[in-house]
Design a protein around this motif. Sequence first.
Motif, PDB file in Angstrom:
ATOM      1  N   TYR A   1       0.822  -1.214   0.000  1.00  0.00           N
ATOM      2  CA  TYR A   1       0.000   0.000   0.000  1.00  0.00           C
ATOM      3  C   TYR A   1       0.853   1.260   0.000  1.00  0.00           C
ATOM      4  O   TYR A   1       0.474   2.275  -0.564  1.00  0.00           O
TER       5      TYR A   1
ATOM      6  N   ASP B   1      -9.034  -5.540  -7.562  1.00  0.00           N
ATOM      7  CA  ASP B   1      -9.692  -4.915  -6.400  1.00  0.00           C
ATOM      8  C   ASP B   1     -11.102  -4.441  -6.766  1.00  0.00           C
ATOM      9  O   ASP B   1     -12.074  -4.740  -6.086  1.00  0.00           O
ATOM     10  N   HIS B   2     -11.197  -3.721  -7.887  1.00  0.00           N
ATOM     11  CA  HIS B   2     -12.497  -3.147  -8.251  1.00  0.00           C
ATOM     12  C   HIS B   2     -13.476  -4.198  -8.718  1.00  0.00           C
ATOM     13  O   HIS B   2     -14.657  -4.106  -8.439  1.00  0.00           O
TER      14      HIS B   2
ATOM     15  N   SER C   1     -15.053  -5.689  -5.327  1.00  0.00           N
ATOM     16  CA  SER C   1     -15.909  -4.862  -4.466  1.00  0.00           C
ATOM     17  C   SER C   1     -16.979  -4.107  -5.255  1.00  0.00           C
ATOM     18  O   SER C   1     -18.092  -3.937  -4.769  1.00  0.00           O
TER      19      SER C   1
ATOM     20  N   PHE D   1     -21.137  -3.099  -4.308  1.00  0.00           N
ATOM     21  CA  PHE D   1     -21.535  -1.741  -3.922  1.00  0.00           C
ATOM     22  C   PHE D   1     -23.015  -1.441  -4.192  1.00  0.00           C
ATOM     23  O   PHE D   1     -23.700  -0.915  -3.315  1.00  0.00           O
TER      24      PHE D   1
ATOM     25  N   GLN E   1      -2.762   7.250  -1.908  1.00  0.00           N
ATOM     26  CA  GLN E   1      -4.132   6.940  -2.336  1.00  0.00           C
ATOM     27  C   GLN E   1      -5.060   8.160  -2.208  1.00  0.00           C
ATOM     28  O   GLN E   1      -5.914   8.389  -3.063  1.00  0.00           O
TER      29      GLN E   1
ATOM     30  N   LEU F   1      -2.314   2.671  11.370  1.00  0.00           N
ATOM     31  CA  LEU F   1      -1.581   1.898  12.378  1.00  0.00           C
ATOM     32  C   LEU F   1      -0.656   2.764  13.233  1.00  0.00           C
ATOM     33  O   LEU F   1      -0.207   2.335  14.289  1.00  0.00           O
TER      34      LEU F   1
ATOM     35  N   SER G   1     -14.445  -1.149   3.406  1.00  0.00           N
ATOM     36  CA  SER G   1     -14.677  -2.163   2.385  1.00  0.00           C
ATOM     37  C   SER G   1     -13.348  -2.744   1.939  1.00  0.00           C
ATOM     38  O   SER G   1     -12.436  -1.975   1.571  1.00  0.00           O
TER      39      SER G   1
ATOM     40  N   PHE H   1     -10.995  -3.595   3.485  1.00  0.00           N
ATOM     41  CA  PHE H   1      -9.960  -2.849   4.206  1.00  0.00           C
ATOM     42  C   PHE H   1      -9.372  -3.711   5.328  1.00  0.00           C
ATOM     43  O   PHE H   1      -8.158  -3.829   5.456  1.00  0.00           O
TER      44      PHE H   1
ATOM     45  N   CYS I   1      -6.569  -6.198   5.003  1.00  0.00           N
ATOM     46  CA  CYS I   1      -5.180  -5.726   4.844  1.00  0.00           C
ATOM     47  C   CYS I   1      -4.418  -5.811   6.167  1.00  0.00           C
ATOM     48  O   CYS I   1      -3.268  -5.355   6.241  1.00  0.00           O
ATOM     49  N   PHE I   2      -5.039  -6.348   7.208  1.00  0.00           N
ATOM     50  CA  PHE I   2      -4.407  -6.343   8.527  1.00  0.00           C
ATOM     51  C   PHE I   2      -4.552  -7.696   9.221  1.00  0.00           C
ATOM     52  O   PHE I   2      -5.484  -8.457   8.931  1.00  0.00           O
TER      53      PHE I   2
END
Length: 362
Positions: free
Chosen positions: A148, A166-167, A170, A174, A220, A245, A261, A263, A266-267
Amino acid sequence: MFDHYYTDEMDAVNAKFEAQKIAFAPLSFQAAKALRNLGILELVSKSRKKGITVKEIADKLNLSEYGVSVLMEMGLGMSIFKLKESTTEDLIYTLSKVGFFLLADDMTRVNMDFSEDVCYQGADDLEKSIRTGKPEGLKHFGNWTTVYEGLSQTSDQFKKSWFGFDHFYSDLAFPEALPIVFEKPVKRLFDIGGNTAKWAIQCCKFKSDVQVSIIDLPGQTAVAKENAKKAGFENRIDTISCNVLDSETKFPEGANAVWMSQFLDCFSLHQITKILTKIYPAVNSETDIYVLEPIWDKQRFEAASYSLQATSLYFTCIANGNSKMYRYKELKDAVEAGGFHLEEAHHNLGINSYSLLRFRKK
Ligand SMILES: C[S@@+](CC[C@H](N)C(=O)[O-])C[C@H]1O[C@@H](n2cnc3c(N)ncnc32)[C@H](O)[C@@H]1O
């Protein structure tokens, strides 16, 4: 969960064949990609029921008969082609259903491009990534800690396949999420990990009085700002650049809804709880916290679960080394551990079965 996740009914002959598919997976992947990119799949498809020979393909595409023959024979083994009964010496190939999906299915195309342009080189570092807990394959693209940080600086080819992937996933969820989120009045929405502003722009089109704040890394938010302006929503979409973070990062107050979304995947689970703990003081008991995620044990189709299980490996060796596509319970528990409780869950949003989870403060 699918039944056969619990049973092992495959006979030994087929099991051994499955094992060979894995053993040769890098070569079969490259063969399928070459068949697609060289235009061979399309040519075989156009030959319809009549079928086509290696020589005809080689002549039409200006390739050697040798090159076409190795790809066609591997394609036959991979069930991309079927043979047509014929009285001539030459094999006559037609496109199978698998071949059709490789040629024409959007999900397959997006997954293949992502595998090739984003994951292929770094996949060689998967084992090392598991040992070190770091995305060891990321070094092929730049010297960043996570993908990222460097996303906006990657090559056009990388970006095209990354955003396409990615798009694709998601975006399809939407339209079904919008009426659920705006069922209640939402004047201000925080979109954490808002990326290119796709969701924020859709919110502004859907609801004429909503203000959206996109919270994301600086690379971004710069793109999001530009896109919001192009869409004519610069007065209704603002951006807040930060690393969620960082210990100094505090979430702003005043949102009726917080949207995340694709998101939280990513963690790590521990980081997810930490992020939610940070959101906690910024929201009140009426604030809805929405999490939109594709969850592998909530999929209707095995192809979708498999895509998500494979996507987890991208997180391991390219994205960050410590996150994945989650199982329903582990994701819900990690959010709840941050001081929230699940209010409602909608599964099967969009054709890729996204889950939309709504939480509120405990
Ligand atoms: C997979 S994308 C999801 C984009 C978008 N929400 C969607 O649904 O398509 C994850 C987003 O989270 C952002 N992100 C990842 N780590 C972050 C961090 N530590 N702080 C802020 N944003 C982060 C990324 O920059 C990216 O825009």
